[in-house]
Design an enzyme around this catalytic site. Sequence first.
Site, PDB file in Angstrom:
ATOM      1  N   LEU A   1       0.817  -1.214   0.000  1.00  0.00           N
ATOM      2  CA  LEU A   1       0.000   0.000   0.000  1.00  0.00           C
ATOM      3  C   LEU A   1       0.853   1.267   0.000  1.00  0.00           C
ATOM      4  O   LEU A   1       0.320   2.371   0.031  1.00  0.00           O
ATOM      5  CB  LEU A   1      -0.914   0.025   1.230  1.00  0.00           C
ATOM      6  CG  LEU A   1      -2.250  -0.706   1.169  1.00  0.00           C
ATOM      7  CD1 LEU A   1      -2.080  -2.188   0.871  1.00  0.00           C
ATOM      8  CD2 LEU A   1      -3.014  -0.532   2.485  1.00  0.00           C
TER       9      LEU A   1
ATOM     10  N   ASN B   1      10.856  -3.911  -5.310  1.00  0.00           N
ATOM     11  CA  ASN B   1      11.401  -4.436  -4.051  1.00  0.00           C
ATOM     12  C   ASN B   1      10.419  -5.352  -3.337  1.00  0.00           C
ATOM     13  O   ASN B   1      10.806  -6.390  -2.786  1.00  0.00           O
ATOM     14  CB  ASN B   1      11.814  -3.280  -3.146  1.00  0.00           C
ATOM     15  CG  ASN B   1      13.065  -2.581  -3.635  1.00  0.00           C
ATOM     16  OD1 ASN B   1      13.945  -3.211  -4.224  1.00  0.00           O
ATOM     17  ND2 ASN B   1      13.160  -1.291  -3.414  1.00  0.00           N
TER      18      ASN B   1
ATOM     19  N   TYR C   1       1.720   9.794 -10.468  1.00  0.00           N
ATOM     20  CA  TYR C   1       0.916   8.802  -9.750  1.00  0.00           C
ATOM     21  C   TYR C   1       0.216   7.858 -10.724  1.00  0.00           C
ATOM     22  O   TYR C   1       0.319   6.629 -10.604  1.00  0.00           O
ATOM     23  CB  TYR C   1      -0.104   9.517  -8.870  1.00  0.00           C
ATOM     24  CG  TYR C   1      -0.927   8.613  -7.989  1.00  0.00           C
ATOM     25  CD1 TYR C   1      -0.364   7.985  -6.884  1.00  0.00           C
ATOM     26  CD2 TYR C   1      -2.283   8.413  -8.239  1.00  0.00           C
ATOM     27  CE1 TYR C   1      -1.120   7.168  -6.061  1.00  0.00           C
ATOM     28  CE2 TYR C   1      -3.047   7.605  -7.417  1.00  0.00           C
ATOM     29  CZ  TYR C   1      -2.462   6.980  -6.327  1.00  0.00           C
ATOM     30  OH  TYR C   1      -3.220   6.179  -5.512  1.00  0.00           O
TER      31      TYR C   1
ATOM     32  N   ARG D   1      -7.925  15.793  -0.338  1.00  0.00           N
ATOM     33  CA  ARG D   1      -8.976  14.981  -0.965  1.00  0.00           C
ATOM     34  C   ARG D   1     -10.343  15.576  -0.653  1.00  0.00           C
ATOM     35  O   ARG D   1     -10.533  16.246   0.359  1.00  0.00           O
ATOM     36  CB  ARG D   1      -8.868  13.534  -0.515  1.00  0.00           C
ATOM     37  CG  ARG D   1      -7.667  12.834  -1.137  1.00  0.00           C
ATOM     38  CD  ARG D   1      -7.665  11.355  -0.879  1.00  0.00           C
ATOM     39  NE  ARG D   1      -6.822  11.006   0.245  1.00  0.00           N
ATOM     40  CZ  ARG D   1      -6.369   9.775   0.474  1.00  0.00           C
ATOM     41  NH1 ARG D   1      -6.676   8.796  -0.349  1.00  0.00           N
ATOM     42  NH2 ARG D   1      -5.621   9.513   1.530  1.00  0.00           N
TER      43      ARG D   1
END
Length: 316
Positions: free
Chosen positions: A74, A100, A146, A187
């Site tokens: 996440l 990774n 993003y 947001r």
Amino acid sequence: MPAKRILVSGGAGFLGSHLCERLLSEGHDVLCVDNFFSCDKRNILHLRDNPRFELIRHDVTFPLYVEVDEIYNLACPASPIHYQHDSVQTIKTCVHGAINMLGLAKRVGATIFQASTSEVYGDPEEHPQKESYWGNVNPIGLRSCYDEGKRCAEALFFAYHRQNGLPIKVGRIFNTYGPHMHPRDGRVVSNFIMQALRNEPITIYGDGTQTRSFCYVDDLIDCFLAMMGTEKDFAGPVNMGNPGEFTIGELAARVVDMTGSRSKIIHEPLPADDPRQRRPDIALAREKLGWEPRITLEEGLARTIPWFEKMVASGE
């Protein structure tokens, strides 16, 4: 179900902290990994005395060597304010972080979940969006660090899956809200609630007719766990969100009403590449996961507003 050792990268963030709570409640050992770039340690302070909880301060753009059974990846700033603050680092987190975490999963034989995003669809020309839709993304725009970072991460996950037989789970997360959101993450839900509680003008970008779907965090965590529980050869991607569709203007009016605010609504120019419509088609989630959201927007806001009231009372 036997207890597992589960790594949650980005585990101190909004979604990660809720996921850690749920996994602990089910008796698992949880390794929370976070660099605290865009989250608040208070999200996980109440977990630190749990003997099954472990915290490592670590940036996933560097390798991590631990032994785990499952991984939820996440780690990544998810709000435009945070991911545009350092766009190069955002891309590194999406891409190097995925490499990774996938390398770790391959070494230890762990199933790995990727928290992807509805932003892979960009400003969609298909509505509602199905998983088969390839998207309409500006690859060099302000949001591309993003959007394209997450698209590249998906490509990496499926490359590892095809080349190495690695069991992966990819979920495309649509707008989610609830307690533990950062009060200044930019947001729309957190913005509106904070402005309303302070009786400040409610800022709507554009004319307010653009639409979004809003999923309460508890429903989303249910979906994460259902996805991780599917058969090993099912990788997704799966849309994860609430198909209820609301205009931004409707959301603002509802927040003002539920907070009893004296705020007035003002309009500002629409940011570049901001999508006009966003709504998930969740037929695949219903079929494969037996999942659909249960919590209405009104019920979810009623659970969320008290969290922000505490923020305002504490001087946030």
